[in-house]
Write an enzyme that holds these catalytic residues in place. Structure first.
Site, PDB file in Angstrom:
ATOM      1  N   TYR A   1       0.877  -1.171   0.000  1.00 37.36           N
ATOM      2  CA  TYR A   1       0.000   0.000   0.000  1.00 37.36           C
ATOM      3  C   TYR A   1       0.914   1.220   0.000  1.00 37.36           C
ATOM      4  O   TYR A   1       1.657   1.420   0.969  1.00 37.36           O
ATOM      5  CB  TYR A   1      -0.880   0.022   1.259  1.00 37.36           C
ATOM      6  CG  TYR A   1      -1.998  -1.000   1.258  1.00 37.36           C
ATOM      7  CD1 TYR A   1      -1.751  -2.339   1.552  1.00 37.36           C
ATOM      8  CD2 TYR A   1      -3.318  -0.627   0.985  1.00 37.36           C
ATOM      9  CE1 TYR A   1      -2.784  -3.275   1.563  1.00 37.36           C
ATOM     10  CE2 TYR A   1      -4.349  -1.556   0.999  1.00 37.36           C
ATOM     11  CZ  TYR A   1      -4.076  -2.871   1.283  1.00 37.36           C
ATOM     12  OH  TYR A   1      -5.103  -3.792   1.293  1.00 37.36           O
TER      13      TYR A   1
ATOM     14  N   LYS B   1     -12.373  -4.876   2.749  1.00 33.95           N
ATOM     15  CA  LYS B   1     -13.398  -5.305   3.702  1.00 33.95           C
ATOM     16  C   LYS B   1     -14.712  -5.784   3.072  1.00 33.95           C
ATOM     17  O   LYS B   1     -15.485  -6.489   3.716  1.00 33.95           O
ATOM     18  CB  LYS B   1     -13.727  -4.157   4.681  1.00 33.95           C
ATOM     19  CG  LYS B   1     -12.653  -3.911   5.691  1.00 33.95           C
ATOM     20  CD  LYS B   1     -12.510  -5.075   6.642  1.00 33.95           C
ATOM     21  CE  LYS B   1     -11.146  -5.114   7.263  1.00 33.95           C
ATOM     22  NZ  LYS B   1     -10.600  -6.409   7.531  1.00 33.95           N
TER      23      LYS B   1
HETATM   24  P1  FAD Z   1     -22.764  -8.759  -4.939  1.00 31.75           P
HETATM   25  O1  FAD Z   1     -21.504  -9.483  -5.162  1.00 31.75           O
HETATM   26  O2  FAD Z   1     -22.961  -7.448  -5.606  1.00 31.75           O
HETATM   27  O3  FAD Z   1     -23.956  -9.733  -5.344  1.00 31.75           O
HETATM   28  C1  FAD Z   1     -25.288  -9.280  -5.443  1.00 31.75           C
HETATM   29  C2  FAD Z   1     -26.003 -10.106  -6.473  1.00 31.75           C
HETATM   30  O4  FAD Z   1     -27.360  -9.692  -6.534  1.00 31.75           O
HETATM   31  C3  FAD Z   1     -25.424  -9.899  -7.865  1.00 31.75           C
HETATM   32  O5  FAD Z   1     -25.112 -11.144  -8.444  1.00 31.75           O
HETATM   33  C4  FAD Z   1     -26.533  -9.158  -8.604  1.00 31.75           C
HETATM   34  O6  FAD Z   1     -26.562  -9.482  -9.993  1.00 31.75           O
HETATM   35  C5  FAD Z   1     -27.760  -9.667  -7.883  1.00 31.75           C
HETATM   36  N1  FAD Z   1     -28.924  -8.789  -8.042  1.00 31.75           N
HETATM   37  C6  FAD Z   1     -28.973  -7.441  -8.239  1.00 31.75           C
HETATM   38  N2  FAD Z   1     -30.235  -7.039  -8.398  1.00 31.75           N
HETATM   39  C7  FAD Z   1     -31.012  -8.137  -8.295  1.00 31.75           C
HETATM   40  C8  FAD Z   1     -32.405  -8.350  -8.387  1.00 31.75           C
HETATM   41  N3  FAD Z   1     -33.256  -7.342  -8.659  1.00 31.75           N
HETATM   42  N4  FAD Z   1     -32.880  -9.604  -8.246  1.00 31.75           N
HETATM   43  C9  FAD Z   1     -32.035 -10.634  -8.000  1.00 31.75           C
HETATM   44  N5  FAD Z   1     -30.696 -10.489  -7.921  1.00 31.75           N
HETATM   45  C10 FAD Z   1     -30.193  -9.256  -8.059  1.00 31.75           C
HETATM   46  N6  FAD Z   1     -14.228  -5.638  -2.146  1.00 31.75           N
HETATM   47  C11 FAD Z   1     -13.025  -5.858  -1.634  1.00 31.75           C
HETATM   48  O7  FAD Z   1     -12.957  -6.279  -0.476  1.00 31.75           O
HETATM   49  N7  FAD Z   1     -11.893  -5.670  -2.419  1.00 31.75           N
HETATM   50  C12 FAD Z   1     -11.970  -5.266  -3.723  1.00 31.75           C
HETATM   51  O8  FAD Z   1     -10.976  -5.130  -4.394  1.00 31.75           O
HETATM   52  C13 FAD Z   1     -13.226  -5.028  -4.276  1.00 31.75           C
HETATM   53  N8  FAD Z   1     -13.371  -4.629  -5.562  1.00 31.75           N
HETATM   54  C14 FAD Z   1     -14.630  -4.405  -6.055  1.00 31.75           C
HETATM   55  C15 FAD Z   1     -14.803  -3.983  -7.359  1.00 31.75           C
HETATM   56  C16 FAD Z   1     -16.076  -3.721  -7.863  1.00 31.75           C
HETATM   57  C17 FAD Z   1     -16.250  -3.259  -9.305  1.00 31.75           C
HETATM   58  C18 FAD Z   1     -17.203  -3.856  -7.017  1.00 31.75           C
HETATM   59  C19 FAD Z   1     -18.602  -3.547  -7.529  1.00 31.75           C
HETATM   60  C20 FAD Z   1     -17.025  -4.299  -5.720  1.00 31.75           C
HETATM   61  C21 FAD Z   1     -15.750  -4.562  -5.217  1.00 31.75           C
HETATM   62  N9  FAD Z   1     -15.556  -5.004  -3.919  1.00 31.75           N
HETATM   63  C22 FAD Z   1     -14.343  -5.234  -3.429  1.00 31.75           C
HETATM   64  C23 FAD Z   1     -16.663  -5.252  -3.039  1.00 31.75           C
HETATM   65  C24 FAD Z   1     -17.033  -6.728  -3.002  1.00 31.75           C
HETATM   66  O9  FAD Z   1     -16.881  -7.287  -4.276  1.00 31.75           O
HETATM   67  C25 FAD Z   1     -18.439  -6.801  -2.515  1.00 31.75           C
HETATM   68  O10 FAD Z   1     -18.461  -6.276  -1.199  1.00 31.75           O
HETATM   69  C26 FAD Z   1     -19.047  -8.197  -2.544  1.00 31.75           C
HETATM   70  O11 FAD Z   1     -19.227  -8.620  -3.871  1.00 31.75           O
HETATM   71  C27 FAD Z   1     -20.366  -8.207  -1.800  1.00 31.75           C
HETATM   72  O12 FAD Z   1     -21.039  -9.390  -2.048  1.00 31.75           O
HETATM   73  P2  FAD Z   1     -22.625  -9.407  -2.129  1.00 31.75           P
HETATM   74  O13 FAD Z   1     -22.990 -10.834  -2.372  1.00 31.75           O
HETATM   75  O14 FAD Z   1     -23.175  -8.686  -0.973  1.00 31.75           O
HETATM   76  O15 FAD Z   1     -23.003  -8.502  -3.382  1.00 31.75           O
HETATM   77  C1  DHB Z   2      -7.278  -6.061  -3.196  1.00 28.76           C
HETATM   78  C2  DHB Z   2      -8.221  -5.083  -3.097  1.00 28.76           C
HETATM   79  C3  DHB Z   2      -8.197  -4.251  -2.000  1.00 28.76           C
HETATM   80  O1  DHB Z   2      -9.109  -3.308  -1.876  1.00 28.76           O
HETATM   81  C4  DHB Z   2      -7.261  -4.360  -1.022  1.00 28.76           C
HETATM   82  O2  DHB Z   2      -7.253  -3.498   0.013  1.00 28.76           O
HETATM   83  C5  DHB Z   2      -6.334  -5.360  -1.106  1.00 28.76           C
HETATM   84  C6  DHB Z   2      -6.355  -6.208  -2.213  1.00 28.76           C
HETATM   85  C7  DHB Z   2      -7.267  -6.950  -4.371  1.00 28.76           C
HETATM   86  O3  DHB Z   2      -8.131  -6.778  -5.241  1.00 28.76           O
HETATM   87  O4  DHB Z   2      -6.410  -7.812  -4.466  1.00 28.76           O
END
Ligand code: FAD
Ligand code: DHB
Length: 394
Positions: free
Chosen positions: A204, A301
């Site tokens: 970082y 997170k």
């Molecule tokens: P999601 O993974 O968003 O899953 C929700 C699901 O609900 C999806 O499949 C969606 O299609 C579905 N859905 C939406 N609307 C409807 C509906 N109307 N009916 C039925 N289903 C529906 N976190 C980190 O810790 N590090 C990272 O580097 C990181 N990078 C990220 C990059 C991106 C572009 C994004 C968007 C998020 C990132 N995050 C990251 C966050 C992490 O990916 C999320 O916190 C995690 O995916 C949360 O999981 P979830 O199942 O709650 O939500």
């Molecule tokens: C990654 C993403 C993050 O936000 C982080 O703090 C560390 C790692 C990753 O995508 O690998």
């Protein structure tokens, strides 16, 4: 006429929160049906988080989902924190006895899909017009169309695991819900590259040009991030420009360290915000994961919070459905929010400490905090405890 199905819990969303919840509910003896708007392939291929906390790995292992993490994941003792001419290793294992694992969200999702397929979990992918009904009753329902067929699922509870753009969070009435939000004035340009990581553990980096981070997905795939202004079009950043900026900000050439560039296979710009909606339940609706809260990615997170939410929700729904015991379900929101706010603070702190702004006063405060972390075991321990993750029931 709509086809009507009955189950214990309807789960809206087949991301990590929804799929893990269905898995944990089965272990509680609770039936569920998952409804997802996207295709299975689309959900499986989204490149997102990469780091699993200690408690997430423990939970996935206890749930029988740890074999591939153990085999293919990469356990890290800590991270490097750096600013120009200084790089410091924070050893979480020495500081707190807890480690973290590099294991991509895509892999977690694959493991969940494999486990749920083996258990013949009912999942409707590509559902349209997903609508929630009767959430204030003990017999809520979800309707949608599958192909051209209308479907209605009735259950004892609805789990809103539909991420930040789904309909569940908005189903909590305006008079009941409260939201807190912070939008940050910068974004991340994230790249995936077919090149061996130039570091053994994540870096970082604070830099006057902006934050940079070196992460990884495997021994041959690197994941790197650069702070960019909000609204930056991705095509403003050629591969050469990206590698040059990464080299500068990550300290190529300092103390003999070198960043090895390689072919970039994916490039995207991610805006950042903190968002919390409370309460995390209303009537028979329970929100989990991004449906209830978003954190900026610094500190990794988001995915871990989604895992922790459903680890708390599954036994609460188990008590509700099996014994009619409403106590744990009523306590779910307050219990989950303790951890949500802790992680919201930690992510905000990491983000504001490491991303540069136009204000030179901010830069001095940031460098002062970084110096404190480098020189104070108490400071390092606080960061380590939050990064490696607090116990699920914290
Ligand atoms: P999601 O993974 O968003 O899953 C929700 C699901 O609900 C999806 O499949 C969606 O299609 C579905 N859905 C939406 N609307 C409807 C509906 N109307 N009916 C039925 N289903 C529906 N976190 C980190 O810790 N590090 C990272 O580097 C990181 N990078 C990220 C990059 C991106 C572009 C994004 C968007 C998020 C990132 N995050 C990251 C966050 C992490 O990916 C999320 O916190 C995690 O995916 C949360 O999981 P979830 O199942 O709650 O939500
Ligand atoms: C990654 C993403 C993050 O936000 C982080 O703090 C560390 C790692 C990753 O995508 O690998």
């Amino acid at each position: 006429m709509a086809q009507t199905l009955r189950t214990d819990v309807v789960i809206v969303g087949a991301g990590p929160a929804g799929m893990l919840l269905s898995h944990l509910l089965e272990a509680e003896g609770i039936e569920s049906i998952v409804v997802e708007t996207r295709s299975q392939e689309y959900v499986a291929s989204r490149i997102r988080a990469g780091i699993l906390e200690h408690s997430s790995v423990e939970l996935l292992t206890e749930a029988g989902l740890g074999a591939r993490i153990e085999r293919e994941g990469d356990e890290h003792r800590g991270i490097y924190l750096q600013w120009p001419h200084e790089r410091h290793h924070l050893d979480f294992v020495d500081l707190t006895g807890r480690s973290v694992w590099v294991y991509g969200q895509t892999e977690v999702q694959k493991d969940l899909v494999a486990a749920r397929s083996a258990a013949e979990q009912e999942i409707f992918y590509e559902a349209a017009e997903v609508t929630l009904h009767d959430l204030e009753s003990e017999r809520p329902a979800v309707t949608f169309t599958a192909g051209d067929e209308p479907v209605r699922i009735e259950a004892r509870a609805v789990a809103g695991c539909d991420g930040s753009f789904g309909p569940c969070r908005a189903a909590v009435p305006d008079a009941v819900r409260q939201t807190w939000e912070r939008v940050y004035p910068y974004s991340w340009l994230g790249v995936l590259a077919d090149v061996a990581p130039s570091t053994d553990e994540l870096i970082y980096a604070w830099h006057p040009d902006g934050f940079a981070m070196h992460s990884m997905r495997s021994a041959t795939v690197s994941r790197l991030y650069l702070q960019v202004p909000n609204g930056t079009p991705v095509d403003q950043w050629s591969d050469d420009r990206i590698w040059q900026a990464l080299a500068t900000r990550l300290g190529h050439g300092q103390d003999g360290w070198e960043l090895t560039p390689g072919p970039i296979t994916d490039k995207s710009v991610l805006p950042m915000r903190s968002h919390v909606q409370t309460p995390m339940s209303h009537g028979s609706l329970f929100l989990a994961g991004d449906a209830a809260h978003i954190v900026p990615p610094t500190g990794a997170k988001g995915l871990n919070l989604a895992i922790a939410d459903v680890a708390l929700l599954a036994p609460a729904l188990g008590a509700l459905v099996r014994r009619g015991d409403e106590g744990p379900a009523q306590a779910y929101s307050d219990t989950a929010l303790r951890r949500v706010w802790r992680c919201t603070h930690f992510s905000w702190w990491m983000t504001t400490m490491l991303h540069t702004s136009d204000d030179p006063f901010d830069a001095q405060l940031q460098l002062s905090q970084l110096h404190w972390l480098a020189t104070s075991e108490a400071g390092r321990t606080g960061l380590a405890e939050n990064y490696a993750g607090l116990p699920i029931g914290f």
